[in-house]
Design an enzyme around this catalytic site. Structure first.
Site, short mmCIF file in Angstrom:
data_model
loop_
_atom_site.label_atom_id
_atom_site.label_comp_id
_atom_site.label_asym_id
_atom_site.label_seq_id
_atom_site.Cartn_x
_atom_site.Cartn_y
_atom_site.Cartn_z
N LYS A 116 13.76 1.16 9.32
CA LYS A 116 13.50 0.40 8.08
C LYS A 116 14.49 -0.74 7.92
O LYS A 116 14.14 -1.78 7.37
CB LYS A 116 13.53 1.33 6.85
CG LYS A 116 12.35 2.28 6.84
CD LYS A 116 11.78 2.56 5.47
CE LYS A 116 10.45 3.29 5.62
NZ LYS A 116 9.90 3.83 4.41
N LYS A 152 3.20 5.42 14.59
CA LYS A 152 2.60 6.30 13.58
C LYS A 152 1.76 5.48 12.59
O LYS A 152 2.07 4.31 12.33
CB LYS A 152 3.66 7.13 12.87
CG LYS A 152 4.45 6.42 11.79
CD LYS A 152 5.13 7.42 10.84
CE LYS A 152 5.68 6.66 9.64
NZ LYS A 152 6.14 7.45 8.53
N LYS A 165 1.33 3.16 6.01
CA LYS A 165 0.72 2.31 4.98
C LYS A 165 1.40 0.95 4.90
O LYS A 165 0.87 0.02 4.33
CB LYS A 165 0.73 3.01 3.63
CG LYS A 165 2.11 3.41 3.16
CD LYS A 165 2.00 4.49 2.10
CE LYS A 165 3.37 5.08 1.79
NZ LYS A 165 3.32 6.41 1.25
#
Ligand code: ATP
Ligand code: LTN
Length: 341
Positions: free
Chosen positions: A124, A206, A209
């Protein structure tokens, strides 16, 4: 009066389950198959406590109106998926102040080096290089607080959260060792199939969203025609056979999804599609997903219209969560030596 007898006839304490999901965008089929489907299935057997982790969600920037909307949408959608408030508690993390309080305390029992090793933090911070905030770094100690406040025995999550759970266990054991047994050490509960649903566009990543390519993920609220289109475009391979095998990431992923929603085993799926092409297979997967989601989408459409009902649900759950979590927090504060107020 025999105390021994009384104890032996007491019902065994139901094991406690805790899990949460961030209301940071629309909920995907990956979230559903990796985590939510299990939450629903565990409600009869366990004492279940679920939350929307909105404090976690602000570790990346949220636009206020959209954030409020996403939180309410996620709350209604999870009820539509089958969270049953007669059996379980389902609250919004920021409504229960003990979470932020215990998180601060646990920060002081968590090492910088441990947090630096978290792969989600590394991913992230690479993705949001302009906003590598302290919250993103300390994300796992807030997650540990969520779990430990309820003395959870089991935590159903997808495979990507395993590392965070291991850290929660380490923090709990460290605190217990430094004082006296305070926290239950939680075990992960990761499904055998569905634990890692991959992107339909890049089956080595993966399904997420936050992926800009919306063709890579299926949202639980996607329209049937969009679900069909996304599956038809899913990346496969040139081998042409519906078989589960190494190197066939795209097909393996579709088989995993199909298996989760139909409960068919891989061998059954291979037999079903023997001699058929990927076109037929993709259509079948899309149809199975559409049918699986249809009742959820119908329940959601009703729930989202009744804002007063939703509010009564999350307010009542927050009350219950506060009363349980306050007990743990008070114990922790006493052990550390905070002067009682
Ligand atoms: P983001 O993409 O913004 O990081 P996310 O889709 O990973 O978010 P989270 O709220 O972080 O969503 O995760 C909610 C739950 O869904 C967790 O238990 C996580 O393990 C699970 N999960 C997320 N993505 C997948 C996936 N692709 N396959 C299986 N489980 C998943
Ligand atoms: N980080 C989690 C969401 C989450 C969570 C938790 C999961 C926040 N607190 C406690 C399990 C237990 C995620 O799934 N991305």
């Amino acid at each position: 009066m025999s105390t021994t007898n009384e104890t032996s006839t007491q019902p065994e304490r139901k094991k406690v389950i805790f899990s949460a999901i961030q209301p940071s965008g629309t909920i995907t089929l990956g979230n559903y198959l990796g985590a939510l489907k299990n939450w629903i299935a565990l409600q009869d057997e366990f004492r279940c406590i679920f939350a929307l982790a909105d404090l976690h969600a602000i570790t990346v920037r949220q636009e206020p109106a959209k954030f409020r909307h996403n939180t309410l949408e996620a709350y209604a959608l999870l009820l539509a998926c089958g969270i049953d408030l007669e059996k379980s508690i389902f609250f919004i993390q920021s409504h229960v102040h003990t979470h932020a309080e215990l998180a601060w305390i646990l920060n002081c029992y968590t090492q910088f080096g441990e947090l630096s090793r978290m792969t989600q933090f590394k991913d992230k911070s690479a993705k949001h290089a302009d906003n590598i905030n302290v919250g993103l770094f300390a994300y796992p100690s807030l997650m540990a607080a969520d779990i430990l406040l309820y003395q959870a025995d089991l935590v159903p999550v997808g495979a990507d959260q395993k590392q965070h759970l291991e850290l929660s266990r380490d923090i709990a054991a460290r605190f217990n060792g430094a004082y006296s047994p305070t926290f239950t050490i939680p075990d992960p509960y990761i499904p055998k199939t569905g634990a890692r649903i991959m992107s339909l566009q890049d089956p080595t990543k993966k399904m997420s969203k936050s992926d800009e390519n919306a063709n890579g993920w299926i949202a639980l609220l996607d329209k049937p025609e969009d679900i069909m289109r996304k599956f038809k475009r899913a990346v496969t391979d040139s081998d042409g056979g519906v078989r589960y095998a190494e190197g066939k990431d795209g097909v393996n992923n579709l088989m995993g999804i199909y298996s989760c929603v139909t409960e068919k085993r891989y061998e059954q799926i291979e037999t079903e599609f023997e001699g058929k092409g990927y076109g037929d297979f993709k259509t079948a997967v899309a149809e199975a997903v559409i049918e699986h989601l249809r009742p959820i989408q119908e329940r959601y459409a009703q729930l989202i219209q009744d804002k007063a009902y939703l509010q009564s649900c999350y307010a009542e759950s927050a009350q219950k969560a506060l009363s349980i979590s306050q007990r743990t927090l008070s114990k922790v504060m006493k052990k550390i030596g905070f002067l009682p107020g």
